[in-house]
Design an enzyme around this catalytic site. Structure first.
Site, PDB file in Angstrom:
ATOM      1  CG  HIS A   1      -5.520  -2.389   0.343  1.00  0.00           C
ATOM      2  ND1 HIS A   1      -4.622  -2.522  -0.691  1.00  0.00           N
ATOM      3  CD2 HIS A   1      -4.886  -1.667   1.185  1.00  0.00           C
ATOM      4  CE1 HIS A   1      -3.691  -1.561  -0.781  1.00  0.00           C
ATOM      5  NE2 HIS A   1      -3.905  -0.888   0.747  1.00  0.00           N
TER       6      HIS A   1
ATOM      7  CD  GLU B   1      -5.285  -4.615  -3.972  1.00  0.00           C
ATOM      8  OE1 GLU B   1      -5.300  -4.181  -2.308  1.00  0.00           O
ATOM      9  OE2 GLU B   1      -4.092  -5.325  -4.246  1.00  0.00           O
TER      10      GLU B   1
ATOM     11  CB  SER C   1      -1.013  -0.156   1.072  1.00  0.00           C
ATOM     12  OG  SER C   1      -1.800   1.017   1.005  1.00  0.00           O
TER      13      SER C   1
END
Length: 537
Positions: free
Chosen positions: A447, A357, A221
């Site tokens: 995610h 995600e 990320s």
């Protein structure tokens, strides 16, 4: 928290309780001492792994050093206890009340942690991996339980995690700051911290048995975004030799974009970083832009600064995210711009994303019609790619469009940029969802869900008990990352073959729903093509 009982250490770390009996002395004891350039540090032993926590890699960025590059650590003369994590960098965190900071966080938070094989002595030249945590650049730390480096160390890799400044402490511009210390870079204090941590590794890791010329950086990320930036920041050149980007994009929509001075210079950041800083100051009754105004900003309580990292482009304006800045000295170009110009570093990479995600957030719509309308002249292509029979669930469509736009298509774009220069690049798609998590992740892997598998840290919690198949996936994925750190190639004995990315073959390596892995022709091609055609210039 630490208790010493007959030479044994019982420690509690991040909510994970490790209890020790007298007969377990062989597994856990206080002993390892290593000499760093700043002084001696003493860690602990756990499961034949030496662990050193809370080592300062820079001086506390407080007082006059708020919004300044990281400063040199003041040396110490006594042996420093490295059995406890240092404080996290100041952050609002989840659920923190307005005007407060997250418990355990502080402006004094520039610390790193090391896991190494117990037997590794100076000169062992073991490969080194440096993890850059995610958290939208506003929360997170290197001491989260999932980031334990024990499994890496047990396979002969030294693992390092660290904290870096977050929110407005990590990214901030103001006219008086731009004029102060003109020789220094401005704005991207989080990136300066990351570079300082890598410089610390270069200077010190050989004393722990690591090879400073075989360093792999990896992050997820915001950590993946950071890896992209470090690949293109001149000051980071030579500090690492390999890179792994997990769900870090590759396009400017989630990368460095906002200029420090110029208005309307970027489609994603329509006002300059300095304007955001001025608006923030005015919100606190600071109306000037001179040195006196800057002094007032530095006198603010840290909790008044770290509040989620958002500002607006004026009264009633749209919230603008406080993230990386195109400052022209440290960050001289965006990663996307560099890749498009063929300015790709000769560094092998792994890059990939997860199959589902996020459910929304980057593209938002109330129904299919609104969502497809966002594709403009490419609406028919979008319908054919995402809803060919008209029966696709809207929530699933929204999830896939968000996933493809922000992560999947940028992964392909980056892979093509590196492959065009004949640089080894391995692309992946993480689709595996553990059985206990399928109800929460009904459209695919969300995610960050790959992180426990990458680290091999499947911790039973919140009623979730991991299965033997889960553990097999973790062993496989952790092994790929270890092999890449050692050799620049993820492949190894007993693992499914992971070929390099080939632009002409449209190949992707999928860690799939069944818990195995294979190289396939990327079934998302039509989706990624329409994303590229509709939104990427």
């Amino acid at each position: 928290m630490k208790k010493i009982i007959t030479g044994l250490t019982i420690f509690i770390s991040c909510g994970l309780f490790a209890q020790l009996k007298q007969g377990d002395a062989i597994h856990k004891t206080v002993s390892p001492i290593v000499k760093t350039v700043s002084g001696l540090v003493q860690g602990i032993i756990d499961d034949d792994v030496s662990i050193f926590k809370g080592i300062p890699y820079a001086a506390p960025p407080v007082g006059e050093f708020r919004w300044r590059p990281p400063q040199t650590v003041k040396p110490w003369t006594e042996i420093r206890d490295a059995s406890q994590y240092g404080l996290n960098c100041a952050q609002a965190g989840w659920g923190a009340a307005p005007g407060t900071i997250s418990e355990g966080s502080s402006e004094d938070g520039l610390y790193l942690n090391i896991w190494k094989p117990r037997s590794a002595n100076p000169g062992a030249n073991l490969p080194v991996m440096v993890w850059i945590h995610g958290g939208a650049f506003v929360f997170g730390s290197g001491s989260q339980p999932d980031f334990s480096g024990i499994q890496f160390a047990k396979q002969g890799v030294i693992l390092i995690t660290f904290n870096y400044r977050l929110g407005r402490l990590g990214f901030f511009a103001f006219p008086a700051l731009s004029k102060e210390h003109p020789e220094e870079p401005k704005g991207n204090y989080a990136y300066m911290d990351q570079i300082a941590a890598l410089q610390w590794v270069k200077e010190n890791i050989s004393a722990f048995g690591g090879n400073p010329k075989n360093v792999t950086i990896f992050g997820e990320s915001a950590g993946g975004v950071s890896v992209h930036s470090l690949l293109t920041i001149p000051a980071a050149k030579g500090l690492f030799q390999k890179a792994i980007i997990e769900s870090g994009g590759g396009r400017d929509g989630v990368l460095t974009g906002r200029p420090i001075h110029d208005e309307n210079a970027d489609m994603y950041y329509p006002i300059s970083a300095e304007t955001i800083g001025i608006n923030f100051a005015q919100k606190h009754g600071i109306n000037g832009t001179d040195a006196e105004a800057l002094a007032k900003l530095r006198s603010l309580n840290v909790a008044e600064i770290v509040d989620g990292g958002q500002e607006t482009n004026g009264p009633g304006g749209v919230p603008i995210y406080s993230g990386p800045i195109l400052d022209g000295k440290l960050v001289v170009e965006t990663a996307e711009s560099a890749y498009k110009l063929g300015k790709v570093p000769n560094i092998p990479i792994i890059i990939g994303s997860n199959s589902a995600e996020v459910p929304a957030g980057f593209f938002n719509a109330k129904n299919k019609e609104e969502l497809i309308a966002l594709f403009g002249n490419h609406k028919e292509e979008a319908l054919a790619a995402y809803d060919v029979d008209g029966k696709t669930d809207f929530a699933k469509m929204l999830t896939l469009v968000n996933t493809d736009k922000v992560w999947a298509e940028p992964t392909r774009f980056t892979g093509r940029a590196f492959a065009s220069k004949s640089i080894p690049v391995y692309t992946y798609l993480f689709s595996y969802v553990s059985e206990p998590m399928k109800e929460r992740m009904k459209y695919g892997a969300s995610h960050g869900s790959e992180i426990p598998f990458v680290f091999g840290n499947l911790i039973d919690r919140n009623g979730i008990i991991f299965t033997e198949k889960d553990k097999g996936v973790a062993k496989m994925m952790n092994s790929y990352w270890v092999n890449f750190a050692k050799n620049g190639n993820p492949n190894g004995e007993g693992l499914p073959l992971w070929p390099m990315f080939d632009t002409n073959k449209n190949n992707i390596f999928e860690l799939n729903k069944e818990g195995s892995a294979e190289s396939i022709s990327d079934y998302r091609k039509a989706r990624l093509d329409v994303i590229e055609n509709a939104f990427e210039k």
